[in-house]
Design a protein around this motif. Structure first.
Motif, PDB file in Angstrom:
ATOM      1  N   ASP A 718       0.826  -1.200   0.000  1.00 16.39           N
ATOM      2  CA  ASP A 718       0.000   0.000   0.000  1.00 16.39           C
ATOM      3  C   ASP A 718       0.857   1.245   0.000  1.00 16.39           C
ATOM      4  N   ILE A 719       0.300   2.297  -0.588  1.00 20.51           N
ATOM      5  CA  ILE A 719       0.952   3.603  -0.571  1.00 20.51           C
ATOM      6  C   ILE A 719      -0.094   4.610  -0.137  1.00 20.51           C
ATOM      7  N   ALA A 720       0.171   5.349   0.955  1.00 20.94           N
ATOM      8  CA  ALA A 720      -0.702   6.448   1.381  1.00 20.94           C
ATOM      9  C   ALA A 720       0.010   7.750   1.074  1.00 20.94           C
ATOM     10  N   MET A 721      -0.708   8.696   0.439  1.00 20.13           N
ATOM     11  CA  MET A 721      -0.050   9.929  -0.007  1.00 20.13           C
ATOM     12  C   MET A 721      -1.020  11.096   0.071  1.00 20.13           C
ATOM     13  N   LEU A 722      -0.433  12.279   0.167  1.00 23.31           N
ATOM     14  CA  LEU A 722      -1.192  13.511   0.105  1.00 23.31           C
ATOM     15  C   LEU A 722      -1.058  14.084  -1.289  1.00 23.31           C
ATOM     16  N   ILE A 723      -2.218  14.410  -1.891  1.00 22.95           N
ATOM     17  CA  ILE A 723      -2.195  14.963  -3.245  1.00 22.95           C
ATOM     18  C   ILE A 723      -3.088  16.198  -3.270  1.00 22.95           C
ATOM     19  N   PRO A 724      -2.877  17.098  -4.234  1.00 27.10           N
ATOM     20  CA  PRO A 724      -3.745  18.283  -4.342  1.00 27.10           C
ATOM     21  C   PRO A 724      -5.201  17.873  -4.572  1.00 27.10           C
ATOM     22  N   GLU A 725      -6.122  18.694  -4.055  1.00 26.39           N
ATOM     23  CA  GLU A 725      -7.558  18.398  -4.170  1.00 26.39           C
ATOM     24  C   GLU A 725      -7.997  18.280  -5.621  1.00 26.39           C
ATOM     25  N   VAL A 752      -9.993   7.331   0.384  1.00 27.40           N
ATOM     26  CA  VAL A 752      -9.799   8.772   0.182  1.00 27.40           C
ATOM     27  C   VAL A 752     -10.233   9.449   1.467  1.00 27.40           C
ATOM     28  N   TYR A 753      -9.378  10.317   2.018  1.00 26.77           N
ATOM     29  CA  TYR A 753      -9.681  10.926   3.313  1.00 26.77           C
ATOM     30  C   TYR A 753      -9.421  12.425   3.256  1.00 26.77           C
ATOM     31  N   ARG A 754     -10.377  13.191   3.825  1.00 27.73           N
ATOM     32  CA  ARG A 754     -10.236  14.629   4.010  1.00 27.73           C
ATOM     33  C   ARG A 754     -10.661  14.917   5.442  1.00 27.73           C
ATOM     34  N   GLY A 755      -9.905  15.728   6.118  1.00 33.31           N
ATOM     35  CA  GLY A 755     -10.294  16.034   7.494  1.00 33.31           C
ATOM     36  C   GLY A 755      -9.090  16.295   8.383  1.00 33.31           C
ATOM     37  N   LYS A 763      -5.820  16.141  -0.128  1.00 30.87           N
ATOM     38  CA  LYS A 763      -6.590  14.972   0.282  1.00 30.87           C
ATOM     39  C   LYS A 763      -5.654  13.790   0.388  1.00 30.87           C
ATOM     40  N   SER A 764      -6.009  12.869   1.260  1.00 31.84           N
ATOM     41  CA  SER A 764      -5.184  11.686   1.465  1.00 31.84           C
ATOM     42  C   SER A 764      -5.784  10.544   0.650  1.00 31.84           C
ATOM     43  N   VAL A 765      -4.949   9.929  -0.193  1.00 34.87           N
ATOM     44  CA  VAL A 765      -5.372   8.830  -1.044  1.00 34.87           C
ATOM     45  C   VAL A 765      -4.488   7.621  -0.758  1.00 34.87           C
TER      46      VAL A 765
END
Length: 803
Positions: A718-725, A752-755, A763-765
């Motif tokens: 798995d890869i968790a990353m922050l990307i532009p909205e 997908v997570y926002r908060g 957003k976190s994907v």
């Protein structure tokens, strides 16, 4: 149409029994729906002679009579006082069953035995009321003769069901004409004995037709010095036999002639006609008029009325007016006989809910040439029964007389269509018996036929062919088994895919709807389509039923949204609907439109429906998108991309996208625009999708490539990353796929997570990658190295921040 057997025999001297006549009429197309034997079961009511009448010893109002029935003398107790010793009476003997299931029994009345009953008209069903018993003419028949036979009332009532085109048979004469033609017998027409006075009709009354289109002919006669009274027994009995109540001698004559000749008539009290004039005109808008049934009618300009010099006095062809009805004091009569346009009478009668025997005939069309004959017969009969003097001449206004056109008829064509082989002279004989005028045609194979004026239903050659089949006998048409080939066509690829997609959507919980191909001209505006959108140009219907269905649809969505709104109004809030139908797009320079097949769907409400074990979750954009993905996956359409730029105007900006397969746009999906939602009066969010079915068929692959699964184990990272909205998740998948490694088996975004903890604008994907080789088991070091390369590519290409 009601008619009696004996009445028909007055016109045609046939020998058939009532049962045989009913069969003959039915085979002529005049179906006898029922037969009623008049006087049946009343043979025990016989002619008897009162030999003695004396006071009942135990009752002041009863008489004790000795009555001779021809076989024996019986004691009968009677309460009527309108007879005397020596009178001939109607005796109901013991065992007789009278109307109303009243059975005569031997009984004792105030101590005296009574062996029967002396009957009144009412008790025998011959009248509604009676003042006493029937007193018959002396020596009317031998004693013991059934009363109904002695009075000539033994008859059979035939109720005939007519098709609307056979208005000529709405009379005893019309039915008799068909019997005479079928049996090749002479038809006896009623005789008119017209005796006129010296005063001319046109010097007393005047007739003006202001609307000759609705009233092509109006005829009238004037009778003075008549006396209104009850009708003679023969007339009352004839009308009663066919279900018409007797009113007075004048009105009864008009009713009799209508049933005899099929021409409705109306009698006016001439004293009540202002100016002694008749004016036939269209009613004024909202004009009020009271008909004979004492009901006030509000008229429109489409209604036709008969007026005097000042006001309406009759509703043309339907009912007379209360202000000019025949009364007991009437001495002068204006008798009307006319022809009115059927469609005008039908429209007025339907609008007013006023159906009469007169309107029934005028609505279907009467014999315009029979107007004068019926008028003369009625006028002469009124003079005979009511007295008076008939003015000289008939005032007949007939401005537009038109002769019937000859029809070209081919006898061999009749044989060919009917399937029989009649000789030419036999066919011509049948037409002649129908009172057609037959003349040589333009060639030897044809003849010219002029139908009789009363057969308004005969207009074409095929109508004459039908008459040949009818008169020759439907039962003489040979029975043949139909010859047909059984053809079984295999469905085309297009049809197979359409059925498969329809079944697929149903299996995904959706319900198919079917809407009209017509829609409102305002539908494009409700969808907020651009002014230059070609879907705003729709084909207009020449004769739309309603404004809401005045153009052919160019898009399926309005019908779907209207159906959604209707269901929501009935509190059906959880909906998954779809429609697969054609749209109609005009093509410049072409007379016919392009008709592509399209798919449209809508989802709204709860995702899983109500239930204690089901989560209370509402559908969203991804439910609609998922349905589309299911269809595309089923059709094996690859290279699909979801483009958020320039969505359809009827979708919510930022919550919709266009669907591309390569460079081909194949549809769109999104949440309905709030304004569009309001335009269609929908309260809850609705998510819709559209697909061009023709393009789907073109892009679908009928043969799928199947790859055998690897026998080696897989490994996931798995890869968790922050990307532009604004960065689309699909870019991440494409970036990973661009690594071109055959060990990358599957890539999936699973979160997908926002908060909290995620900076604003990001957003976190989370992505899960499955690695597997078809050649060997991958070592942990190999997987880690490949995974690191992918992370580096993501950071370099998309500037993501790995968490």
């Amino acid at each position: 149409m009601n008619v009696t057997y004996n009445w028909l025999k007055e016109f045609v001297d046939f020998r058939e029994t009532p049962e045989e006549l009913a069969e003959l009429l039915t085979m002529l197309g005049l179906e006898v729906e029922s037969m009623e034997k008049l006087g049946e079961g009343l043979d025990d009511v016989v002619v008897a002679l009162v030999e003695e009448k004396r006071q009942h010893p135990n009752a002041d109002k009863l008489s004790l009579c000795r009555v001779n029935n021809g076989k024996e003398v019986l004691d009968v107790v009677c309460g009527a006082q309108n007879f005397k010793q020596g009178d001939t009476v109607a005796l109901a003997q013991i065992g007789a069953l009278l109307p109303g299931e009243f059975k005569i029994k031997r009984s004792k009345i105030r101590g005296e035995e009574s062996c029967g009953m002396l009957c009144s008209d009412k008790e025998l069903g011959l009248a509604d009321e009676s003042a006493g018993i029937i007193v018959l003419p002396p020596a009317i028949a031998p004693l013991g003769t059934p009363v109904f036979a002695a009075l000539g009332l033994k008859d059979t009532l035939l109720e005939i069901g007519l098709t609307p085109n056979r208005s000529d048979c709405l009379s005893a004469l019309g039915i008799a004409r068909d019997i005479a033609a079928k049996l090749d017998l002479k038809l006896n027409y009623p005789h008119n004995h017209v005796v006129e006075g010296s005063e001319r009709t046109d010097s007393i009354i005047g007739v003006t037709i202001e609307n000759p289109d609705l009233c092509p002919r109006y005829a009238a006669r004037y009778i003075s010095g008549c006396m209104i009274s009850s009708s003679p027994d023969w007339l009352v009995k004839r009308l009663n036999a066919i279900g018409i109540r007797s009113i007075n001698n004048v009105v009864d004559v008009t009713n009799l002639i209508m049933m005899e000749l099929g021409q409705p008539l109306h009698a006016f009290d001439c004293r009540q006609l202002s100016g002694n004039r008749i004016v036939v005109r269209s009613a004024k808008e909202d004009e009020q008029f009271v008909t004979l049934d004492n009901q006030q009618r509000v008229l429109t300009s489409t209604d036709l009325v008969i007026c005097d010099a000042e006001r309406p006095v009759a509703l043309a062809g339907i009912m007379g007016g209360l202000n000019s009805e025949i009364e007991n004091t009437t001495t002068t009569i204006l008798l009307e006989s006319a022809f009115f346009k059927p469609s005008a009478i039908r429209k007025t009668a339907k609008r007013l809910g006023l159906h009469t025997e007169s309107s029934h005939r005028f609505e279907r069309g009467i014999d315009i040439d029979g107007v004068g004959r019926a008028l003369d017969r009625a006028a002469s009969m009124i003079v005979e029964l009511a007295g008076g003097v008939m003015a000289q001449g008939c005032l007949d206004v007939y401005p537009g007389k038109v002769d019937r056109v000859a029809i070209t008829f081919r006898p061999e064509k009749a044989n060919e269509l009917i399937g029989i082989d009649l000789e030419r002279n036999v066919i011509i004989d049948i037409l002649t018996r129908l009172n057609c005028v037959v003349a040589p045609g333009e060639d030897d194979a044809s003849v010219k036929v002029i139908p009789p004026h009363y057969r308004i239903d005969i207009e074409r050659e095929i109508d004459l062919i039908e008459e040949i089949a009818r008169l020759n006998g439907y039962d003489k048409i040979p029975a043949t088994m139909p010859v047909a080939r059984v053809v079984s066509d295999r469905p085309t690829r297009h049809q197979e895919i359409e059925k498969q997609v329809r079944d697929l959507l149903v299996n995904n919980g959706m319900t198919e709807i079917i809407n009209f191909s017509f829609t409102s001209s305002e539908a494009a505006g409700k969808l907020l389509l651009e002014a230059d959108d070609p879907r705003r140009i729709a084909i207009k219907l020449a004769n739309p039923l309603v404004d809401e269905q005045s153009v052919m649809r160019t898009i399926l969505l309005p019908g779907l949204l209207e159906t959604t709104a209707k269901n929501m109004n009935f509190r059906s809030l959880d909906l998954k609907l779809f429609e697969i139908r054609r749209i109609y797009l005009p093509v410049e320079g072409e007379s016919m439109p392009r008709e592509p097949l399209c798919i449209v769907g809508a989802v709204t409400g709860s995702r899983d429906g109500d239930g204690w074990s089901r989560p209370d979750e509402q559908v969203d954009f991804y439910d609609a998108k998922g349905i589309v993905e299911t269809v595309l996956d089923f059709l094996d359409i690859g290279g699909v991309s979801w483009v958020t730029e320039n969505p359809e105007s009827y979708f919510h900006p930022g919550k919709a996208c266009r669907i591309f397969a390569g460079r081909e746009c194949i549809g769109s999906v999104g949440e309905l625009h709030p304004t569009v939602q309001k335009n269609f009066e929908i309260e809850k969010p609705v998510y819709c999708f559209e697909l061009d079915f023709e393009k789907l068929v073109k892009l679908s692959r009928t043969k799928k490539t199947i790859t055998a699964p690897s026998r080696f184990p897989d490994s996931t990272r798995d890869i968790a990353m922050l990307i532009p909205e604004e960065l689309a998740a699909v870019k991440i998948v494409e970036c990973i796929r661009s690594e071109k490694s055959k060990e990358i088996e599957h890539v999936q975004i699973f979160d997908v997570y926002r908060g909290k903890g995620v900076p604003e604008g990001l957003k976190s994907v989370a992505v899960r990658i499955r690695y597997r080789s078809f050649e060997r088991t991958l070592a942990d070091e190999e997987i880690s190295a490949l995974h690191s390369k992918i992370i580096s590519r993501l950071i370099t290409s998309l500037q993501v921040t790995v968490r």
